[in-house]
Design an enzyme around this catalytic site. Structure first.
Site, PDB file in Angstrom:
ATOM      1  N   HIS A 183      -1.192 -12.156  10.618  1.00 42.11           N
ATOM      2  CA  HIS A 183      -0.878 -10.747  10.417  1.00 42.11           C
ATOM      3  C   HIS A 183      -0.599 -10.124  11.791  1.00 42.11           C
ATOM      4  O   HIS A 183      -1.263 -10.447  12.773  1.00 42.11           O
ATOM      5  CB  HIS A 183      -2.039 -10.032   9.723  1.00 42.11           C
ATOM      6  CG  HIS A 183      -1.823  -8.555   9.615  1.00 42.11           C
ATOM      7  ND1 HIS A 183      -0.695  -8.023   9.027  1.00 42.11           N
ATOM      8  CD2 HIS A 183      -2.559  -7.498  10.036  1.00 42.11           C
ATOM      9  CE1 HIS A 183      -0.765  -6.703   9.086  1.00 42.11           C
ATOM     10  NE2 HIS A 183      -1.884  -6.354   9.694  1.00 42.11           N
ATOM     11  N   GLU A 221       0.830  -1.198   0.000  1.00 43.00           N
ATOM     12  CA  GLU A 221       0.000   0.000   0.000  1.00 43.00           C
ATOM     13  C   GLU A 221       0.871   1.257   0.000  1.00 43.00           C
ATOM     14  O   GLU A 221       0.404   2.344   0.264  1.00 43.00           O
ATOM     15  CB  GLU A 221      -0.992  -0.007   1.160  1.00 43.00           C
ATOM     16  CG  GLU A 221      -0.372  -0.119   2.529  1.00 43.00           C
ATOM     17  CD  GLU A 221      -1.435  -0.110   3.621  1.00 43.00           C
ATOM     18  OE1 GLU A 221      -1.955  -1.199   3.912  1.00 43.00           O
ATOM     19  OE2 GLU A 221      -1.741   0.955   4.169  1.00 43.00           O
ATOM     20  N   CYS A 275      -3.159  -4.641   4.034  1.00 46.59           N
ATOM     21  CA  CYS A 275      -2.108  -5.546   4.504  1.00 46.59           C
ATOM     22  C   CYS A 275      -2.216  -6.948   3.909  1.00 46.59           C
ATOM     23  O   CYS A 275      -1.398  -7.813   4.218  1.00 46.59           O
ATOM     24  CB  CYS A 275      -2.110  -5.620   6.024  1.00 46.59           C
ATOM     25  SG  CYS A 275      -1.791  -4.026   6.778  1.00 46.59           S
TER      26      CYS A 275
END
Ligand SMILES: [Zn+2]
Lengths: 134, 350
Positions: free
Chosen positions: B240, B85, B117
């Site tokens: 994550h 990103e 993400c």
């Protein structure tokens, strides 16, 4: 900045691609199509390993236009494992840590940018080797 | 049937991590903006140098992936895909820069992927399909970010830089094999950045339960059910990592032990590397895993969704002198907030 000039030299800047002499095996960087040792035509592409060591260096405090944000930084003559000496900026190193004979490796980094609106120019720099010996 | 599995078996043929060498301690940020009263979500985060961006970091991770592959030629890459990103250009692909630096041009499918993400694991899912269908022998999928947090915002403590590259290829001879994967997405507005804004906005508390926890547990449970596997069947699990707390909590919710989670948990050392976060957690685990070990990888991207992968180690990794994830994590130089500000180019030189 002249976009076309930078585009034509992408191979040598991104990958450290030079030439090898078909006559004497000399490895050449930057590419010049003629062997500096035996003067034979040398147009065979050769990609260097990127490993080398600092041959000599100089710390820059008053930078040319486009490089002001990096001061102080070190420009070194690097002796490539394959023989040629090349000039490059060192990165990921404090200026006082640089020593003659220091093992370095090639990385591709931002060399300069043409203001906030212009293109980014990427190319080779050298930094102290990262991998721990195993 | 939600389980995705390619027609021919596919695996990880090479992988590589990258983390810049600079670190900013959370208390440097807390001292400045909260008089030292902040409860910091991580110990420190990684900060890119002045000459680094997602293109340069992707190139290094990708070169590491190629080195570990024992001789896959760059012109055999059917794809060079970069999920991020924080692509350096708004218009102009990062992936062509990376492909050129690797020597993969011109016959390769270069593209930039976007899904907060999850952009990296999304590229990984597609790479599995690309190789699994026979479109090419090899595909490169990268997750990399140089994350931005508004000064003083909660995200400034964690917004780090780094990520990983995966060379996907036939399972035969691979380091590890993909046993199956799942994707789970919904339209959830937990975090976003509008086109011309420099810093992202987030939904505060909304980023937890309905976003991170819901998507990760849903994807992971579906994968476990479809593969008939239990948490105990996995040696390692990587989630994550937006902070140090969430991955441990979601792991516990799913029935995993800390010892399965901790080897791939890097967030306290390098911060949240966004699209790189779960991808580099996996490289840390691949560095130490043994043949036969199973690994569960579950990403999360705001907006929102999760990709879950069941991975089985096939052999011990031959590093060929390539830096390990731990080499990069340990290569750290602490900087203060003034240097950090300089690296963010907050000072006008002329
Ligand atoms: Zn010659």
């Amino acid at each position: 900045m002249e976009v076309a000039r930078f585009w034509r030299t992408t191979g040598q800047r991104y990958q450290l691609t030079g030439e090898i002499c078909p006559n004497c095996g000399n490895k050449i960087f930057p590419p010049r199509d003629v062997c500096p040792t035996c003067e034979h035509e040398a147009k065979t592409a050769y990609t260097f390993s990127g490993k080398g060591e600092v041959y000599s260096y100089s710390t820059i405090h008053a930078a040319p236009e486009g490089f002001e944000k990096y001061v102080p930084y070190t420009v070194a003559l690097v002796r490539l494992q394959e023989g040629p000496l090349i000039t490059a900026q060192l990165t990921d190193v404090d200026t006082h840590e640089v020593k003659v004979g220091m093992p370095v490796e090639m990385v591709t980094r931002v060399l300069r940018e043409d203001g906030e609106r212009g293109m980014l120019v990427y190319g080779y720099k050298f930094r102290p080797a990262v991998a721990s010996p195993r | 049937m939600a389980l995705m599995k390619p027609v021919r078996p596919v695996g990880i043929v090479g992988y590589g991590a990258y983390v810049p060498r600079y670190r900013l301690a959370s208390n440097e940020i807390g001292d400045l903006w909260t008089d030292g009263n902040a409860i910091t979500p991580v110990k420190q985060k990684s900060v890119p140098g002045l000459d680094e961006d997602v293109a340069t970091m992707s190139i290094e991770a990708a070169r590491n992936a190629m080195h570990r592959s024992s001789g896959v030629a760059a012109d055999k890459l059917g794809t060079v895909w970069v999920g991020s990103e924080s692509h350096p250009y708004a218009v102009k692909p990062t992936s062509t820069i990376v492909a050129e630096a690797l020597g993969a041009t011109p016959h390769t499918l270069a593209a930039d992927w976007q899904f907060a993400c999850k952009a990296g694991t999304e590229a990984l899912q597609a790479a599995i399909g690309f190789v699994g269908s026979g479109m090419s022998e090899y595909a490169l999928a990268i997750g990399m970010d140089a994350a931005q947090g508004r000064p003083g915002d909660a995200l400034e403590y964690t917004a780090g830089a780094g990520g990983a590259a995966y060379l996907v290829g036939p399972a035969e001879g691979a380091i590890a094999e993909f046993e199956g994967s799942v994707s789970y997405v919904t339209d959830t507005p937990d975090f976003w950045r509008r086109q011309n804004e420099r810093f992202p906005e987030h939904g505060g508390r909304f980023t937890g339960e309905p976003a991170y926890f819901h998507h990760i547990t849903s994807a992971a449970r579906e994968l476990l059910e479809q593969t008939h596997l239990q948490p105990a069947d996995f040696t390692y699990v990587v989630f994550h990592q937006p902070n140090a707390k969430f991955p441990l909590k979601v792991g516990e919710d799913l029935g995993f032990r800390r010892s399965q989670i901790e080897p791939g948990l890097l967030v306290n050392e390098i911060g949240n590397t966004y699209a790189g976060s779960s991808m580099i957690g996996l490289t840390a685990v691949l560095d130490i895993a043994a043949p036969g070990d199973r690994i569960l990888l579950v990403s999360f991207g705001s907006g929102a969704g999760s990709d879950a992968f069941a991975i089985r180690m096939k052999k011990t990794v031959d590093h060929h002198g390539t830096p390990t994830t731990s080499d990069y994590v340990k290569r750290s130089v602490m900087i203060n907030y003034a240097t950090y500000s300089r690296f963010k180019e907050n000072y006008k030189l002329n």
